[in-house]
Design an enzyme around this catalytic site. Structure first.
Site, PDB file in Angstrom:
ATOM      1  CG  ASP A 102       2.273  -3.583  -2.335  1.00 42.04           C
ATOM      2  OD1 ASP A 102       3.018  -3.490  -3.340  1.00 42.04           O
ATOM      3  OD2 ASP A 102       2.031  -4.673  -1.772  1.00 42.04           O
ATOM      4  CD  GLU A 110      -1.781  -4.243   5.671  1.00 39.55           C
ATOM      5  OE1 GLU A 110      -1.860  -3.734   4.530  1.00 39.55           O
ATOM      6  OE2 GLU A 110      -0.860  -5.014   6.011  1.00 39.55           O
TER       7      GLU A 110
END
Length: 215
Positions: free
Chosen positions: A26, A17
């Site tokens: 993202d 992450e």
């Protein structure tokens, strides 16, 4: 049964992450902040220009991991969870953290424990395209999932060889799994120990093993 994700699973989530204190989009265009957090922050949706502190990122990570750990331990989502070990449940927590609880349920539906390990590798696409980062993450999750849990481990240090070194290398991630405790493995151990507040001596003794295996 452990009541929380083990250190290897948490390290995997943090590694893939990453941590960004300013909001970003993202690969699917979703606004994200901290360690992959997409929910609200203090009641506000993540949006362009939002910033948080490292302390807030850590807090969000803790609550998010707890949420997805609960799904990995819920038979409605993982029918065989009661027969799984903590490495398997921790790997599935990382998967759910990244792919969501609905995909976790689909992954585990009507599959054996062994079949789930192979099916993990199928979830490497975003927007219909295979992404190398997702491919790498799924392989790492599968390695953790397949790593046997044992707390009866020898103390390991540079120069050692064997199956326990291989298990260590799998758990640490990012290493050639050759069963040889060389300089790269030692450096990875030291980095891991520093990250988790242990004595950073590069020696994998009882405390380091217990932390890695979630004991």
């Amino acid at each position: 049964m452990s009541n929380s994700i083990n250190a290897a699973g948490l390290a995997l989530i943090k590694k893939f992450e990453g941590c960004k204190l300013t909001a970003y989009q993202d690969s699917a265009g979703v606004w994200t902040i901290g360690y992959g957090h997409t929910g609200k922050v203090d009641g506000k949706a993540v949006c362009k220009g939002m910033t948080i502190t490292q302390s807030k990122a850590n807090s969000l990570l803790s609550s998010d991991v707890a949420k997805f750990w609960s799904y990995a331990n819920n038979s409605d989502y993982v029918p065989l969870t009661a027969s799984m070990n903590e490495n398997q449940r921790s790997a599935l927590t990382s998967f759910a953290f990244n792919c969501g609880q609905s995909n976790l349920k689909t992954l585990c539906k009507d599959r054996t424990v062994a079949e789930i390990a192979e099916a993990l590798l199928l979830y490497n696409k975003a927007g219909g395209k295979v992404l190398s980062g997702l491919t790498t993450r799924r392989k790492a999750e599968r390695e953790l999932y397949l790593t046997e849990v044992t707390h009866d481990m020898d103390t390991l240090r540079k120069g050692d060889e064997g199956q326990q070194v291989r298990a260590l290398q799998k758990l640490l991630g990012g290493l050639t799994v050759d069963g040889i405790f060389g300089a790269n493995t030692e450096s990875a151990v030291i980095a891991w120990q520093n990250n988790y507040g242990l004595t950073a001596d590069g020696i994998v003794g009882p405390k380091t093993w217990a932390a890695i295996l979630g004991g």
